[in-house]
Design an enzyme around this catalytic site. Structure first.
Site, short mmCIF file in Angstrom:
data_model
loop_
_atom_site.label_atom_id
_atom_site.label_comp_id
_atom_site.label_asym_id
_atom_site.label_seq_id
_atom_site.Cartn_x
_atom_site.Cartn_y
_atom_site.Cartn_z
NE ARG A 236 -4.63 -1.24 0.00
CZ ARG A 236 -3.92 -2.75 -0.47
NH1 ARG A 236 -3.15 -2.67 -1.63
NH2 ARG A 236 -5.73 -3.16 -0.75
CD GLU A 265 -2.03 3.32 -6.63
OE1 GLU A 265 -2.66 3.02 -6.55
OE2 GLU A 265 -1.02 3.02 -5.36
CG HIS A 283 -2.21 -0.72 -7.14
ND1 HIS A 283 -2.55 0.20 -6.47
CD2 HIS A 283 -2.15 -1.92 -7.10
CE1 HIS A 283 -2.63 -0.63 -5.33
NE2 HIS A 283 -2.36 -1.60 -5.15
#
Length: 529
Positions: A236, A265, A283
């Site tokens: 994370r 993000e 990601h």
């Protein structure tokens, strides 16, 4: 939202087609609309009973407030950082995830990142595409004999550890929940964090993003590490302080970093991404065909099981409700809720301290789900519109109601083989006790008065206290029922205490006016269970 029939589910992100197919086969209507804006999501969610997301959709308090029928949010993945779990809990909305669905994919990406850091594979590949042949520039290191620190030893952390052990790496780690004996079984030596920093060549983090893990790697911890330490974050964004990481990279204290996640993000500040010693991905931890199929399949099956009453798995915020699906616990939860309602009604308050005592070996582990059930019963008649096992504990705290639990293996006869639940309002004489006969919750005792034949706690009920010598209350009640066209379904009276008796009367329908009855009793209550 009280748990009702699930009918319509919105899938707001791209998921494997098997997710939709399983939901539809389970009798649910499915709407797939990936890429919704915030405003579009607020419109679409209004008439949905379920919502399935990955990580892009932000399920905020505003979204939950707009979702008038929402009962469940399903996260097709591990974390629930993008869901306001507290707001969902307050509204009684279940939050589910699929904690095992992408574990292998995330672990494999982490291992790939460690290899890339050791041999600078992405940088060398980019150099080749530019027409260069820089053999000397990309001198790497062997992993054999190096020490890898794994922070977080859950499913993903242990998969990473066992795979990197195959490369000859020594694995050390830290986890506040997993015991050292357990981690030793998969080859990880647990150490305090202060002993980990100076010993490791590589650090990989696999914790949820919590206040205690935010900035776990920071200026202070980098200063304690070996010079040139390599850092991997596929968990994370925010666990590694991005500013501190950039400073460590610039000074050489950190030799390289591999990042699949970022605080924002996509990241607007590109300094980290553009650093020559940083390998970054957008990601991709769960971005494999296998993980997406697995997560989509698992979350769909969990929601279908919930809709059909088979059970609950992967629940983040309603563990008590998970027990409500088990046939053997359903009547006990109904009993606890009924006792809470009786206590609130007789005690005339839904505040203060309530003690729930479970008696009998069969109820040894029952406190976890009976406590919120009692709280839900006590709050049911208040200003809260809907109190469920999901939000009862939170709403009770906010209402000034403290519910605690104790247990004794010994229950008095004749209930020793089944068990008893006793609810007491601290600082008052009010106490109610009940059990389950067959699958029916029954009242065994109220304020010291015992029912030789326990009174069923279901449907419309009248409970009143009157002089034991005065039988006129029952005659008056019979007359009222006749006038109202209602029926007396059951009648149970208690033992006599100080010349008074309690009576519990089951009715076919509630009575609208108790005026004629009130002068003949000490107190009277009417409610529906």
């Amino acid at each position: 939202m009280a748990l009702g029939k699930l009918q319509k589910v919105l899938i707001s992100e791209s998921l494997d087609p098997c997710c939709r197919e399983i939901l539809q086969a389970g009798g649910l209507r499915v709407t797939e609309k990936p890429g919704l804006s915030k405003e579009e999501l607020l419109r679409e969610i209004r008439d949905c009973d379920g919502l399935i997301v990955r990580s892009a959709t932000k399920v905020t308090a505003e979204v939950l407030e707009a979702a008038e029928r929402l009962q469940v949010v399903g996260r097709a993945g591990t974390g629930v950082d993008n869901v306001d779990v507290e707001a969902a809990t307050r509204k009684g909305v279940l939050v589910m995830n699929t904690p095992t669905g992408n574990s292998l994919s995330a672990a494999e990406l982490t291992c790939g990142m460690i290899l890339c850091l050791a041999r600078q594979i992405p940088q060398a590949a980019a150099s080749m595409k530019e027409g260069k042949w820089d053999r000397k520039k990309y001198m790497g290191m062997e992993l054999n004999g190096k020490t890898l620190a794994v922070l977080g030893l859950g499913r993903i952390g242990r998969e990473v550890a066992t795979r990197m052990q195959a490369f000859g790496m020594k694995t050390i780690g830290y986890d506040p929940i997993i015991t050292p004996d357990v981690s030793a079984t998969f080859g990880v030596e647990q150490l305090p964090l202060e002993q980990i920093w100076p010993r490791c060549d590589f650090i990989t983090v696999h914790t949820p993003l919590l206040p205690s893990t935010t900035g776990l790697l920071n200026d202070s911890t980098f200063a304690k590490c070996r010079r040139g330490v390599q850092v991997v974050n596929c968990a994370r964004g925010g666990i590694v302080d991005e500013g501190a990481l950039l400073r460590a990279l610039q000074s050489g204290q950190c030799g390289g970093a591999a990042l699949d996640v970022f605080t924002q993000e996509p990241p607007k500040d590109r300094d980290l991404v553009n650093h020559p010693n940083v390998i970054s991905c957008p990601h991709l931890g769960a971005s494999t065909r296998e993980a997406q199929s697995r997560c989509g399949k698992e979350i769909a099956m969990q929601i279908v099981d919930m809709a059909t009453g088979k059970g609950l798995t992967g629940v983040v915020n309603g563990q008590a409700l998970s027990k409500a699906f088990a046939p053997q616990t359903k009547p006990w939860i109904a009993l606890a809720r009924a006792l809470g309602t009786v206590m609130c009604t007789v005690g005339k308050q839904a505040q203060g301290s309530v003690q729930v005592c479970t008696l009998g070996t069969p109820l040894k582990e029952a406190g976890s789900y009976l406590t919120p059930a009692v709280a839900a019963g006590m709050l049911a008649g208040g200003t809260q519109k809907e109190v469920t096992l999901v939000n009862a504990t939170l709403l009770a705290q906010e209402a000034g109601l403290k519910v605690t639990t104790t247990h004794s293996d010994v229950a008095p006869e004749p209930d020793s083989s089944t068990g008893l639940v006793q609810v007491s309002l601290q600082g008052t004489p009010h106490q109610v006790t009940g059990t389950v006969q067959g699958s029916t919750p029954v009242l065994r005792q109220i304020n010291g008065a015992t029912f030789k034949l326990p009174a069923p706690l279901s449907g419309p009920l009248l409970i009143y206290r009157a002089k034991a010598s005065d039988t006129s209350a029952l005659a008056t009640l019979t007359g009222l029922l006749s006038k109202a066209g209602a029926q007396l379904l059951s009648y149970h009276s208690s033992s006599t205490v100080a010349g008074e008796q309690w009576s519990v009367v089951g009715l076919s329908a509630p009575l609208s006016n108790l005026g004629e009855l009130k002068p003949r009793v000490m107190e009277i209550f009417q409610f529906h269970l």
